[in-house]
Design a protein around this motif. Structure first.
Motif, short mmCIF file in Angstrom:
data_model
loop_
_atom_site.label_atom_id
_atom_site.label_comp_id
_atom_site.label_asym_id
_atom_site.label_seq_id
_atom_site.Cartn_x
_atom_site.Cartn_y
_atom_site.Cartn_z
N TYR A 103 -53.72 -24.22 21.62
CA TYR A 103 -52.94 -24.00 20.41
C TYR A 103 -51.63 -23.31 20.76
O TYR A 103 -51.57 -22.52 21.71
N TRP A 133 -57.68 -17.30 12.13
CA TRP A 133 -58.08 -18.68 12.37
C TRP A 133 -59.38 -18.71 13.15
O TRP A 133 -59.62 -17.89 14.03
N LEU A 158 -54.01 -24.25 13.19
CA LEU A 158 -53.14 -24.00 14.34
C LEU A 158 -52.77 -25.32 15.00
O LEU A 158 -53.63 -26.16 15.26
#
Length: 159
Positions: A103, A133, A158
């Protein structure tokens, strides 16, 4: 005189690939011949000049596979490393027994880096406002969510 190839001690990249349980892509197995075979010194500008740096970023680093880590560096779910290359920062994380994702290392709310170092976590939480997240990249927590009625959590995973 014997034809001696100078290189650092230890296994070569190709020797590491030979012993890896996952075969490297064919493009990674191609060896580049030395261009020009010259032993002349490289101009010092190539190390310090901004225009050389900018060209290298665009013509090399943005077009080349990056070896961020090996599987054994992140053996457990939640294990991750932070991989910084030029102006980019990525989080490479084991999200499942046989799954690894990467990410962009940036909170989607205000752009704060989510992680400054590797480790093992159950989630990624922004140190500034606390947006959180899951390991799969899905947004799970927005503190003070009443202030963000326009934010669709399903569209804030993400990248």
């Amino acid at each position: 005189m014997d034809n001696i190839i100078a290189r650092r001690p230890g296994p070569s990249v190709q020797e590491v690939f030979d012993g890896d349980r996952n075969p490297a892509p064919a493009v990674m197995r191609v060896e580049s011949p030395a261009i020009g075979q010259s032993s002349d010194d490289v101009s010092i500008e190539r190390y310090f000049a901004k225009d050389w740096h900018d060209r290298e970023v665009e013509q090399v680093w943005r077009k080349t596979w990056q070896l961020a880590c090996r599987l054994e560096h992140i053996p457990n779910i939640g294990d991750h490393i932070v991989y910084d290359i030029v102006h980019d920062s990525l989080i490479v994380v084991r999200t499942g027994p046989d799954e690894i994702k990467a990410y962009i290392n940036s909170c989607l709310h205000r752009g704060t880096m989510l992680r400054t170092e590797g480790g093992c976590v159950k989630q990624f939480r922004c140190p500034f406002h606390g947006w959180t997240w899951k390991l799969d990249g899905a947004l799970s927590v927005i503190p003070g969510q009443w202030d963000f009625p326009h934010v669709d959590k399903d569209k804030m995973s993400l990248p």
